[in-house]
Write a protein that holds these residues in place. Sequence first.
Motif, PDB file in Angstrom:
ATOM      1  N   ASP A 190       0.805  -1.215   0.000  1.00 41.52           N
ATOM      2  CA  ASP A 190       0.000   0.000   0.000  1.00 41.52           C
ATOM      3  C   ASP A 190       0.846   1.277   0.000  1.00 41.52           C
ATOM      4  N   ARG A 209       3.342   5.791   3.023  1.00 43.44           N
ATOM      5  CA  ARG A 209       1.982   5.260   3.025  1.00 43.44           C
ATOM      6  C   ARG A 209       0.996   6.384   3.324  1.00 43.44           C
ATOM      7  N   ALA A 210      -0.239   6.238   2.856  1.00 46.40           N
ATOM      8  CA  ALA A 210      -1.307   7.191   3.146  1.00 46.40           C
ATOM      9  C   ALA A 210      -2.284   6.529   4.108  1.00 46.40           C
ATOM     10  N   GLY A 241      -5.574  10.002   5.262  1.00 44.82           N
ATOM     11  CA  GLY A 241      -5.256  11.281   4.641  1.00 44.82           C
ATOM     12  C   GLY A 241      -3.943  11.883   5.093  1.00 44.82           C
ATOM     13  N   ASP A 257      -0.451  16.124   5.100  1.00 46.17           N
ATOM     14  CA  ASP A 257      -1.204  15.806   3.890  1.00 46.17           C
ATOM     15  C   ASP A 257      -0.385  16.082   2.631  1.00 46.17           C
ATOM     16  N   TRP A 301       2.883  10.394  -3.038  1.00 47.44           N
ATOM     17  CA  TRP A 301       1.584  10.647  -2.399  1.00 47.44           C
ATOM     18  C   TRP A 301       0.442  10.228  -3.321  1.00 47.44           C
ATOM     19  N   ASN A 340      -2.206   7.069  -2.567  1.00 45.68           N
ATOM     20  CA  ASN A 340      -3.647   7.287  -2.515  1.00 45.68           C
ATOM     21  C   ASN A 340      -4.379   6.611  -3.670  1.00 45.68           C
ATOM     22  N   LYS A 355      -4.268   7.285  -6.827  1.00 52.75           N
ATOM     23  CA  LYS A 355      -4.821   8.250  -7.786  1.00 52.75           C
ATOM     24  C   LYS A 355      -3.872   8.552  -8.926  1.00 52.75           C
ATOM     25  N   ALA A 368      -2.389  13.104  -8.606  1.00 53.76           N
ATOM     26  CA  ALA A 368      -3.042  13.392  -7.324  1.00 53.76           C
ATOM     27  C   ALA A 368      -2.430  14.621  -6.668  1.00 53.76           C
TER      28      ALA A 368
END
Length: 293
Positions: A178, A203-204, A207, A237, A283, A287, A289, A293
């Motif tokens: 992850d 890792r995220a 958030g 973040d 990041w 996430n 994305k 992202a």
Amino acid sequence: MKPAQFDYAAPKTIEEAAALLAASNGDGKIIAGGQSLMPMINFRLVKPAILIDINRIEGLDRIELEGNRVRIGATVRHCRTATDPLISEHLPVVHEAMHHVAHMTVRNRGTFCGSVAHADPAAEMPMMTRFLDGTIVAFSVRGERRIPAAEFFVGSLVNSLEPDELVTAVEIDAIPPDAGWGFEEFAKRHGDFALACFATTLRAVGGRAKDVRVGMMGVGETPMRLREIEDIVDGTDVSDVVLDEVARRLTDILTPNTDIHASADYRRHLSGVLARRALRAAWGRANGKGLDA
């Protein structure tokens, strides 16, 4: 130039190689790929009494997953590391870094462990080993010794191996499934040594960035893991404000050299630019994305 005269041996076991190295009384050199060693011998920067070729030793050409660690043997070529499925799955940041390593002819012969042992502060493999909590596995007639990467890199082209020790493998932490990663390197030409390079994994969680790791090369006398930068990013973040603070702190803490390729100020500025890009990429991946992202 031509090298000074030397003897040559091609042992078939690690024990035989270690015995030959011990018998050389500090005048022996281990060769696997030879992409750094042979130019130094040809220019007579080093004059070994004996060259000990470890390519015939069985089992040193393997990449293996052992728990949460990836073990890379001493004769694994760069081209193998760049294409191996275990590397791409468990160490995607290493997989990316390998495509920046030198040029095809060098990648076809050079080895991951040989580059680590060479300890060039502007090479990708030492940095990866340092920032992913690597362990260098060394062997001598006294037996095996495991050296944390934090203790292995002493200075530019200087490691902590004893004269009678040879590297048999490097082990580095696999990246959690992850985790996101980012790798940004800048060189004047693709394959040249980096003027600066920034690598990170994180890792995220809820958030916020967790388990942040940061490594750099090309901006110091050894490959670097930057705990202070990790602390700045951890728990945030990864906003533009955080990235600005990272760039500012890099300017304060880095003391790169000025040489014919770039000034120290240029390298510090470049480090901040690369840090922003790498952290944004990590990041985004963490996430799920993508890079936008």
